[in-house]
Design a protein around this motif. Sequence first.
Motif, mmCIF file in Angstrom:
data_model
loop_
_atom_site.group_PDB
_atom_site.id
_atom_site.type_symbol
_atom_site.label_atom_id
_atom_site.label_comp_id
_atom_site.label_asym_id
_atom_site.label_seq_id
_atom_site.Cartn_x
_atom_site.Cartn_y
_atom_site.Cartn_z
ATOM 1 N N GLU A 173 -7.738 2.310 -3.349
ATOM 2 C CA GLU A 173 -8.396 2.078 -2.054
ATOM 3 C C GLU A 173 -9.417 3.177 -1.791
ATOM 4 O O GLU A 173 -9.092 4.362 -1.843
ATOM 5 C CB GLU A 173 -7.357 2.089 -0.911
ATOM 6 C CG GLU A 173 -6.353 0.951 -1.018
ATOM 7 C CD GLU A 173 -5.665 0.613 0.314
ATOM 8 O OE1 GLU A 173 -6.062 1.187 1.362
ATOM 9 O OE2 GLU A 173 -4.742 -0.224 0.303
ATOM 10 N N PRO A 233 0.410 11.188 7.744
ATOM 11 C CA PRO A 233 -0.884 11.656 7.246
ATOM 12 C C PRO A 233 -1.794 12.260 8.320
ATOM 13 O O PRO A 233 -2.521 13.196 8.019
ATOM 14 C CB PRO A 233 -1.531 10.415 6.650
ATOM 15 C CG PRO A 233 -0.389 9.567 6.266
ATOM 16 C CD PRO A 233 0.678 9.826 7.279
ATOM 17 N N LEU A 271 1.530 4.886 1.029
ATOM 18 C CA LEU A 271 1.040 5.794 2.078
ATOM 19 C C LEU A 271 1.771 7.133 1.970
ATOM 20 O O LEU A 271 2.986 7.175 1.775
ATOM 21 C CB LEU A 271 1.274 5.168 3.452
ATOM 22 C CG LEU A 271 0.421 3.904 3.674
ATOM 23 C CD1 LEU A 271 1.012 3.043 4.770
ATOM 24 C CD2 LEU A 271 -1.030 4.281 4.002
ATOM 25 N N ALA A 272 0.995 8.213 2.063
ATOM 26 C CA ALA A 272 1.580 9.537 1.853
ATOM 27 C C ALA A 272 2.500 9.923 2.999
ATOM 28 O O ALA A 272 2.188 9.699 4.165
ATOM 29 C CB ALA A 272 0.466 10.566 1.719
ATOM 30 N N ARG A 273 3.631 10.494 2.635
ATOM 31 C CA ARG A 273 4.544 11.065 3.627
ATOM 32 C C ARG A 273 4.948 12.445 3.144
ATOM 33 O O ARG A 273 5.241 12.638 1.958
ATOM 34 C CB ARG A 273 5.813 10.207 3.779
ATOM 35 C CG ARG A 273 5.576 8.836 4.395
ATOM 36 C CD ARG A 273 5.092 8.931 5.845
ATOM 37 N NE ARG A 273 4.852 7.625 6.451
ATOM 38 C CZ ARG A 273 3.662 7.006 6.465
ATOM 39 N NH1 ARG A 273 2.619 7.559 5.859
ATOM 40 N NH2 ARG A 273 3.524 5.846 7.060
ATOM 41 N N GLY A 276 0.452 -5.327 8.259
ATOM 42 C CA GLY A 276 0.547 -4.868 9.644
ATOM 43 C C GLY A 276 1.965 -4.861 10.148
ATOM 44 O O GLY A 276 2.866 -5.404 9.508
ATOM 45 N N GLU A 296 -5.814 -5.514 7.864
ATOM 46 C CA GLU A 296 -4.720 -4.570 8.154
ATOM 47 C C GLU A 296 -4.612 -4.318 9.660
ATOM 48 O O GLU A 296 -5.532 -4.591 10.415
ATOM 49 C CB GLU A 296 -4.909 -3.255 7.400
ATOM 50 C CG GLU A 296 -6.084 -2.427 7.849
ATOM 51 C CD GLU A 296 -6.206 -1.111 7.110
ATOM 52 O OE1 GLU A 296 -5.192 -0.598 6.612
ATOM 53 O OE2 GLU A 296 -7.337 -0.590 7.033
ATOM 54 N N GLY A 297 -3.469 -3.841 10.069
ATOM 55 C CA GLY A 297 -3.251 -3.503 11.482
ATOM 56 C C GLY A 297 -2.926 -4.731 12.318
ATOM 57 O O GLY A 297 -3.216 -4.773 13.510
ATOM 58 N N ASP A 327 -11.666 0.008 1.696
ATOM 59 C CA ASP A 327 -10.736 0.211 2.815
ATOM 60 C C ASP A 327 -11.495 0.400 4.133
ATOM 61 O O ASP A 327 -12.669 0.786 4.129
ATOM 62 C CB ASP A 327 -9.910 1.474 2.491
ATOM 63 C CG ASP A 327 -8.649 1.571 3.341
ATOM 64 O OD1 ASP A 327 -8.361 0.626 4.088
ATOM 65 O OD2 ASP A 327 -7.959 2.615 3.231
ATOM 66 N N ASP A 328 -10.816 0.154 5.250
ATOM 67 C CA ASP A 328 -11.327 0.467 6.590
ATOM 68 C C ASP A 328 -12.677 -0.178 6.888
ATOM 69 O O ASP A 328 -13.494 0.403 7.611
ATOM 70 C CB ASP A 328 -11.470 1.994 6.772
ATOM 71 C CG ASP A 328 -10.158 2.710 6.588
ATOM 72 O OD1 ASP A 328 -9.114 2.096 6.879
ATOM 73 O OD2 ASP A 328 -10.165 3.880 6.147
ATOM 74 N N ASN A 382 -4.357 5.188 -1.985
ATOM 75 C CA ASN A 382 -5.556 5.705 -1.312
ATOM 76 C C ASN A 382 -6.134 6.904 -2.079
ATOM 77 O O ASN A 382 -5.402 7.815 -2.437
ATOM 78 C CB ASN A 382 -5.211 6.163 0.105
ATOM 79 C CG ASN A 382 -4.829 4.987 0.983
ATOM 80 O OD1 ASN A 382 -5.682 4.228 1.429
ATOM 81 N ND2 ASN A 382 -3.528 4.814 1.183
ATOM 82 N N LEU A 383 -7.430 6.851 -2.326
ATOM 83 C CA LEU A 383 -8.067 7.977 -3.012
ATOM 84 C C LEU A 383 -9.020 8.702 -2.067
ATOM 85 O O LEU A 383 -9.764 8.078 -1.323
ATOM 86 C CB LEU A 383 -8.874 7.488 -4.222
ATOM 87 C CG LEU A 383 -8.087 7.034 -5.443
ATOM 88 C CD1 LEU A 383 -9.024 6.881 -6.622
ATOM 89 C CD2 LEU A 383 -6.965 8.014 -5.792
ATOM 90 N N VAL A 409 1.133 11.677 -4.794
ATOM 91 C CA VAL A 409 1.476 10.308 -4.366
ATOM 92 C C VAL A 409 1.329 9.358 -5.551
ATOM 93 O O VAL A 409 2.181 8.496 -5.793
ATOM 94 C CB VAL A 409 0.572 9.876 -3.179
ATOM 95 C CG1 VAL A 409 0.778 8.402 -2.859
ATOM 96 C CG2 VAL A 409 0.859 10.739 -1.956
ATOM 97 N N GLU A 415 -0.701 -6.880 14.446
ATOM 98 C CA GLU A 415 0.510 -6.520 15.177
ATOM 99 C C GLU A 415 1.148 -7.710 15.898
ATOM 100 O O GLU A 415 2.314 -7.640 16.290
ATOM 101 C CB GLU A 415 0.203 -5.410 16.187
ATOM 102 C CG GLU A 415 -0.145 -4.092 15.494
ATOM 103 C CD GLU A 415 -0.504 -2.969 16.470
ATOM 104 O OE1 GLU A 415 -0.923 -3.269 17.602
ATOM 105 O OE2 GLU A 415 -0.377 -1.804 16.080
ATOM 106 N N GLU A 452 0.861 -1.184 0.000
ATOM 107 C CA GLU A 452 0.000 0.000 0.000
ATOM 108 C C GLU A 452 0.899 1.235 0.000
ATOM 109 O O GLU A 452 1.864 1.300 0.757
ATOM 110 C CB GLU A 452 -0.903 0.033 1.238
ATOM 111 C CG GLU A 452 -1.785 1.283 1.266
ATOM 112 C CD GLU A 452 -2.725 1.371 2.467
ATOM 113 O OE1 GLU A 452 -2.629 0.524 3.385
ATOM 114 O OE2 GLU A 452 -3.543 2.308 2.496
ATOM 115 N N ASP A 468 -3.102 13.514 -3.253
ATOM 116 C CA ASP A 468 -3.319 12.184 -3.850
ATOM 117 C C ASP A 468 -2.612 12.080 -5.195
ATOM 118 O O ASP A 468 -2.000 11.055 -5.509
ATOM 119 C CB ASP A 468 -4.821 11.939 -4.060
ATOM 120 C CG ASP A 468 -5.510 11.610 -2.746
ATOM 121 O OD1 ASP A 468 -4.799 11.434 -1.740
ATOM 122 O OD2 ASP A 468 -6.748 11.531 -2.728
#
Length: 742
Positions: free
Chosen positions: A610, A534, A521-523, A717, A696-697, A640-641, A578-579, A554, A699, A519, A551
Amino acid sequence: MKKHKRIIFLVILSIMGLVNALLLFNKYIDNKLESQLMTSLENLSQQNVVIINHQIEDKFSLLQMFANEVGDKKNYDIVQDHKKVEKLSQIFGFRLVGIALPDGTAYTSYKKVVDVSQRRYFQESMKGKNYVSEPLDDIYDPNVKINVYSVPIYDEYKNIKGVFFTTYKNEDFKKFLRISSYNGKGYSYILDSKGNVISDSPQAQIYGTKNMFKTLEKYSENKEIVNQMKKDFQNGQGGEISYNYKGYKYANYAPLNINDWWCVTIVPKNVLEQRILPISYGVIAICIAIFIVSLGVIAYIVLKQNKYQSHLKKIAYYDKLTEIHNKAYLEEKLTQNINANTEKKSALVIYNIRKFKMINEIYGTGAGDYILKSFANSLKQYKTNELEIVVRGYGDEFAVLYFYNHKEELEKRIQSILAINKHIQYLSYPIDLSFAVGIYEIKNMNCMFERIYNYASIAKNENKERQDLFTYYCDELGNEQITIKRKEDAIKKGIENKEFKAWFQPKFDAKSKKITGMEALARWEKEDGSILLPNYFISLSEKIRLIQDIDELVFIDVCKKIKQWELQGLSILPVSVNLSQAYLNGLSALNHLKKIMDEYGVSSEFIQLEITESYMIDNEESLNLAVTKMHEYGFKVLLDDFGVGYSSLMSIHSLDFDILKIDKSFVDAIGTASGNAIIQYTIQLGKKLDMKIVVEGVETKEQYEFLKICGCDEIQGYYFAKPQTFYEISKILMLKKENISY
Ligand code: C2E
Ligand code: CA
Ligand code: CA
C-alpha cells in the motif's frame, strides 16, 4: 591552531623516532664491529699459536737430530769440537750447546763443566720431555736473557742416557710474536700457567711484576676476569676476556704445545673505538643536522601559526555571506561572561525566515542570499549597545543577544525589526517575508551556551506552528521537547526489542460478504503489555527516519504469520502492507524486503503493497520506478488514501496501480448529493482504468449498501471488522476453511 600543535607534535615525535633509530643503528654497528673484532682477535691468536708452536717444534727437531747423533756416537766430542759448534751456532742460531749426564754434569760448548742437576729443563728432559726453560741470564752475557731448549738423549735401547740442550736468545720469541695487527696496536705474550711472562712482543706493555695475573689483580674490577682466566688455564681451555689495565683491552688466550705455556693476544679497546668513531661522529652529525632542521621547521610552523591565527580567528568567527559573526563567536563571547558589568537584562532571540526554502525555489538562490544579507544588515544596524551580538546561525536562522531594561522595550525592538523586513524588494520582485521568532530571557549567563541557544530554538520552533509574532521560552515548552525526546528514545528501544507487530483488518467482498484479504496494521506491543496505535508513533518515526525499520518489522511479522497459516493448512489470503516513503526513494530498501520474503519462503502473490497518495507529490519518477520494480517482484500495488490528496485519477493512471483504495473521507460524505456523486464517479472511473476498488472506513449498513450498488469490489471498515490480533484473525481464517461465514 590545534592542527599546528598537532604538526609540531608530529615533527617532534618523528625527530625523536629518527634520533632513536640512529642511536639504535649506532649501537648495532658498535656490536657488529665488536663481534668482528673479537673474531679477528681469535684468528690472530690462533695464528700466533701456530707460529710459536711451529718455531719451537723446528728447534726441537733440530735438537733431536743432534741428540740422536750424540746418542749414536756414544761420546760427547761434538760439544768439545768448538769449531764445529760455532759453525752450527752460526747456521742454526743457538748460542751454546750442552750435554748433561744423568747425574747432572753438563759439558758445554763454552768449555765449562757445570752442574745442571737442579735445573728444571734437565729434570724434565730426563723424564723424556722436550722442554723450554723460562728466561734465564746468559752465562756469556748476564744482560742477555736466554731460554734453554732441552731434549732427552736415548741410547740404542731407547733408555735415556742424558740431556741435550741449547740456548736461544729470549729475543727470538719476540720475533715470532712480532706479527700482530691493528696497525701495530695489537700485541702478544707468552705466559706460563701461573701468569709469568715468558716473552712478549716488542709493542707489548711490560707488566711491572712480570706476572700478568698479579698485575691485573691490582685492579679490583679485574679480579673476576683473572679468576676466569686462571680457571681456563687450569683446564687447558682457551678463551677471551676484556679487562682494564691502563685502558680497556680485549684479550684472547690459547694453550701452546710447549710446557704449560699460553699465548695471549691483546688489542686495546680504543682500536675498536677508532673504527666506530667515524660512524658515531656521522650519527651525531646527522642528529645535530636533524635537530637544527627541525628547530627550523618548528620555528617556521610557529611563525606561520601566529600569522594565520588571526586569519583563522576571522574565518572561525565570521559568516562569509552576510559578513556578520557566526554562532561560534556568540558561544565564545557568552562563555566569557560579557555582561558582567551591566545591570541590564539580557535575552537571546532567534529569528527564522518562514518558507525561506520556497523563496529560494521561486525567486532563485540569488534572491535568498540577498534577503539573508539584507536582514543581517538591518539586525546589525539596530544594535543599541556595544555588548549586543548579532550572529547568523544555520541557513536562514539568525540569533541576537539583546540587552534591555524592560520586556516591552525588547518586544518593541523585535517588532520594529519585523516591520522593517516585512517587504523586501529584490530586483523587480517585491517579496513578503514573515519570521518565526523565539525568545529566551537569560536568567543566568553562566548557563551553558548550548542550553541557552536550545531554549531560544525551542521557542522559535513553537512559534513556527503559531501565527504570533514571537514566542517566549517557558518550562512547559522545554518539557514538551523532553517528552518528544523520550518518545524518540522509546521508539528506538522498541525497534531494538522488535516490539512492533502486525495486526490484521480483514477486507470483504462487497457482494458475497466473504473475506478476501486483509491489511496489516502496525501495533506497538510494549513490554508492559500496553498496545499503542500508529497515530502515536508513525509521524514521529517518519521525522526521525525510523519508519523504515518499523515497516520492516511489520513486514517480517507478516511473512512469519503467512508461513504459520500455511503450516496450519489454512488457505492464505493476500495481506496488504503499508510502506512509508522511504521505500520509494530508491530500490535498495525494496530489494531488502524481497530478500526477507524469500528467506521466509513466502510467495509474493500473498503480499500487496500500500502506497499512500500523498507520497506522489513531486515524486512521480521515482515512484514509477518503484512500482515497476514491485510488479517485477510479483507484488500487487495499491494506491492508499485516495481522496485525501489532490491527485486526479487521470493523473495517476500512468502509474499502473492494481488496486484503488478510496479514503474514509469519501465514505463519510455518503448521504449528501455531492458526496454520493463523487464516490460514484470515482468508483466508475477507477474501474474504467482497470483498477480493483476497495473502500475503507465503512462504518454503517447504509454506507455499505450504497457502495455495493456503486459497484465497489471490496469493503474494509468497522462495519465488518476492526483490526484483529493474529489469534483472532487466525480464527476467522479457520471458520472460512470450514465454510462457516464470518
Ligand atoms: P491506513 O493505512 O489508512 O490504515 C487504515 C486506518 O484506518 C487504520 O488505523 C484502521 O484501524 C482505521 N480504520 C479501519 N476501518 C475504520 C473505520 O471503519 N472507521 C475508522 N474510524 N477507522 C478505521 P490505524 O491502524 O490506526 O493506522 C493508521 C495509519 O497508520 C494507517 O492508515 C497508515 O497510514 C499508518 N500505518 C499503519 N501501519 C503502518 C505500517 O506498518 N507502516 C506504515 N508506514 N504506516 C502504517
Ligand atoms: Ca493503508
Ligand atoms: Ca488508508
